[in-house]
Write an enzyme that holds these catalytic residues in place. Structure first.
Site, mmCIF file in Angstrom:
data_model
loop_
_atom_site.group_PDB
_atom_site.id
_atom_site.type_symbol
_atom_site.label_atom_id
_atom_site.label_comp_id
_atom_site.label_asym_id
_atom_site.label_seq_id
_atom_site.Cartn_x
_atom_site.Cartn_y
_atom_site.Cartn_z
ATOM 1 N N PRO A 1 -26.848 -19.709 -34.196
ATOM 2 C CA PRO A 1 -27.500 -19.030 -35.337
ATOM 3 C C PRO A 1 -28.882 -18.874 -34.719
ATOM 4 O O PRO A 1 -29.706 -19.790 -34.312
ATOM 5 C CB PRO A 1 -27.641 -20.118 -36.486
ATOM 6 C CG PRO A 1 -26.268 -20.731 -35.926
ATOM 7 C CD PRO A 1 -26.237 -20.761 -34.553
ATOM 8 N N GLU A 2 -29.547 -17.714 -35.010
ATOM 9 C CA GLU A 2 -30.858 -17.222 -34.405
ATOM 10 C C GLU A 2 -31.707 -17.066 -35.807
ATOM 11 O O GLU A 2 -31.280 -17.360 -36.956
ATOM 12 C CB GLU A 2 -30.727 -15.863 -33.644
ATOM 13 C CG GLU A 2 -29.971 -16.325 -32.497
ATOM 14 C CD GLU A 2 -29.710 -14.977 -31.234
ATOM 15 O OE1 GLU A 2 -30.706 -14.344 -31.493
ATOM 16 O OE2 GLU A 2 -28.697 -15.060 -30.855
ATOM 17 N N LYS B 1 -35.591 -21.038 -35.316
ATOM 18 C CA LYS B 1 -34.247 -21.455 -35.676
ATOM 19 C C LYS B 1 -34.273 -22.883 -36.314
ATOM 20 O O LYS B 1 -33.210 -23.522 -36.721
ATOM 21 C CB LYS B 1 -33.789 -21.726 -34.222
ATOM 22 C CG LYS B 1 -33.616 -20.535 -33.485
ATOM 23 C CD LYS B 1 -32.869 -20.937 -32.150
ATOM 24 C CE LYS B 1 -32.740 -19.532 -31.067
ATOM 25 N NZ LYS B 1 -32.205 -20.079 -29.822
ATOM 26 N N TYR C 1 -15.827 -31.721 -40.504
ATOM 27 C CA TYR C 1 -16.967 -32.068 -39.588
ATOM 28 C C TYR C 1 -18.289 -31.858 -40.552
ATOM 29 O O TYR C 1 -19.362 -31.676 -39.902
ATOM 30 C CB TYR C 1 -17.151 -30.674 -38.780
ATOM 31 C CG TYR C 1 -15.887 -30.614 -37.977
ATOM 32 C CD1 TYR C 1 -15.211 -31.621 -36.930
ATOM 33 C CD2 TYR C 1 -15.129 -29.479 -38.057
ATOM 34 C CE1 TYR C 1 -14.120 -31.223 -36.382
ATOM 35 C CE2 TYR C 1 -13.874 -29.336 -37.372
ATOM 36 C CZ TYR C 1 -13.535 -29.969 -36.538
ATOM 37 O OH TYR C 1 -12.302 -29.976 -35.836
ATOM 38 N N ARG D 1 -19.419 -29.313 -33.164
ATOM 39 C CA ARG D 1 -19.841 -29.652 -31.736
ATOM 40 C C ARG D 1 -20.886 -30.608 -31.681
ATOM 41 O O ARG D 1 -21.446 -31.044 -30.536
ATOM 42 C CB ARG D 1 -20.403 -28.246 -31.266
ATOM 43 C CG ARG D 1 -19.210 -27.170 -31.046
ATOM 44 C CD ARG D 1 -19.746 -26.029 -30.191
ATOM 45 N NE ARG D 1 -20.017 -26.454 -28.855
ATOM 46 C CZ ARG D 1 -20.557 -25.597 -27.786
ATOM 47 N NH1 ARG D 1 -20.621 -24.343 -28.183
ATOM 48 N NH2 ARG D 1 -20.825 -26.182 -26.649
ATOM 49 N N LYS E 1 -47.739 -15.058 -17.708
ATOM 50 C CA LYS E 1 -46.541 -15.893 -17.292
ATOM 51 C C LYS E 1 -45.864 -14.808 -16.215
ATOM 52 O O LYS E 1 -45.872 -13.862 -16.567
ATOM 53 C CB LYS E 1 -45.396 -16.237 -18.273
ATOM 54 C CG LYS E 1 -45.916 -17.406 -19.223
ATOM 55 C CD LYS E 1 -45.089 -17.641 -20.258
ATOM 56 C CE LYS E 1 -45.639 -18.695 -21.403
ATOM 57 N NZ LYS E 1 -46.089 -20.077 -20.560
ATOM 58 N N ASN F 1 -30.075 -15.073 -27.964
ATOM 59 C CA ASN F 1 -29.421 -14.286 -27.019
ATOM 60 C C ASN F 1 -29.500 -12.627 -27.577
ATOM 61 O O ASN F 1 -29.670 -11.782 -26.788
ATOM 62 C CB ASN F 1 -28.295 -14.785 -26.267
ATOM 63 C CG ASN F 1 -27.687 -14.241 -24.915
ATOM 64 O OD1 ASN F 1 -28.684 -14.141 -24.288
ATOM 65 N ND2 ASN F 1 -26.658 -13.985 -24.741
#
Length: 372
Positions: free
Chosen positions: A2-3, A62, A108, A129, A176, A195
């Site tokens: 999740p973003e 996030k 879960y 997870r 950078k 991503n």
């Protein structure tokens, strides 16, 4: 994972269903990873939350939090597959018709919340997870972002629009020498971009993900700034519902990776997949040109994999020649050292990922909100 947009969706539902209500019952399951890695325990979480009123919810990238009537407050991160379910509410950013997903309490679960009042509201944090994090932050509500782990992260492009300006971004890019995609994914720079959002931003900015950040022109930096705010704000406003995303977004077409036919945009332009900083990146070569130095010459994943397989086969077939004193009957064979996979760029906000100890359910998430 999740973003920013997906996390914003759950904050919306927390405000809609939990804020203003007291938690009459809190149940927890001990998990030394999800709680323990964040410096608390299931028992401490239960004691801190039960009987208190939910007074607010917020987000930085996030990370998100549930603010209580008195400290401490719950600050959470979903990791790769965590989520907050609210019973009888459509909180998920992808649709599912699996009977197991309708069960309550859900599988879960790590904590269960039940409010007072009639009707009651029930919520559950789930994570098969075990890469998510649940912690307690003991401070006034308006000071949450000044404490770890939020204080180590960069500004949120939606919540901190006045910080993420053109000048700020240009200075960050110049400071950078990293692939621009890697810069966007590093949560120490900007909070919330993952991503798919990073790929969408770079596609709309017409920038190749591998180009060094400090080689972007002033014009490219301006386009990147515009794309960041456009993609982030639009996806948040739409509650991460991909069915409502504009038809010209890369997101609509990127999920055909691995199929026999190469995925294309609505206008027929081809989408290729590259590995950038250890992450799969969807790129439209006809739009995203290399206009400056890149970190390396990146090849498509299918081509790279084919070459790696060929090299492995050749390496297995080659035998080391016998030494002068070595008999022909017992030659020594030196195996070629396996080439390691590129290291993933570690996001500043992420904890060390534990090994999975539970078997995940069938299927995988492929989009923000899949059709039935």
């Amino acid at each position: 994972m999740p973003e920013l947009a997906e996390v914003s969706r759950i904050v919306h539902f927390i405000r809609q269903h939990l804020v203003g209500k007291s938690l009459s019952k809190v149940s927890t399951q001990n998990d030394d990873i999800i709680y323990g890695k964040a410096g608390t325990s299931a028992a401490e979480f239960q004691k801190a939350m039960e009987g208190k009123k939910v007074v607010g919810a917020g987000q930085q990238g996030k990370y998100f939090w549930i603010a209580m009537s008195s400290p401490p407050h719950a600050v959470m991160h979903f990791g790769m597959a965590g989520w907050l379910k609210i019973r009888d509410a459509d909180t998920y950013y992808y649709r599912t018709d699996k009977p197991a997903d309708k069960e309550w309490p859900p599988k879960y679960w790590k904590f269960l919340l039940e409010t007072d009042g009639d009707p009651t509201t029930e919520a559950a944090f789930v994570d098969f997870r075990r890469l998510g994090r649940i912690r307690l932050v003991n401070c006034p509500e308006d000071q949450i972002r000044k404490h770890s782990p939020l204080k180590e992260n960069g500004p949120d492009p939606v919540a901190d629009k006045d910080v993420v300006t053109e000048d700020w971004l240009a200075a960050k890019l110049r400071s950078k020498k990293v692939p621009v995609k890697a810069l966007l994914l590093d949560q120490a720079n900007i909070s919330g971009i993952g991503n798919w959002m990073g790929d969408e931003i770079l596609y709309h900015a017409k920038i190749h993900p591998e180009q060094y950040s400090n080689t972007l022109t002033d014009g490219q930096a301006k386009e990147l700034h515009s794309a960041i705010h456009y993609i982030c704000s639009t996806s948040v406003d739409l509650l991460a519902d991909s069915e409502k995303f504009p038809e010209d977004w890369l997101f609509k077409y990127r999920w055909a990776k691995g199929k026999k036919t190469m995925p294309t945009l609505l206008n027929g332009e081809k989408i290729t997949f590259l590995t950038v900083g250890g992450r799969t990146s969807a790129v439209v070569p006809s739009v995203q040109k290399k206009t400056g130095p890149v970190a390396k010459e990146v090849k498509g994943e299918e081509e790279s994999e084919a070459q790696n397989n060929t090299k492995r086969k050749r390496g297995a077939a080659v035998k080391k020649e016998s030494d002068a004193e070595q008999s022909e009957e017992e030659p020594k064979i030196k195996k070629a050292a396996p080439k390691g996979r590129p290291k993933k760029i570690k996001e500043a906000s992420d904890e060390k990922k534990p090994e999975v100890s539970e078997q995940p359910p069938a299927g995988r998430r492929r989009s923000t909100r899949l059709k039935k």
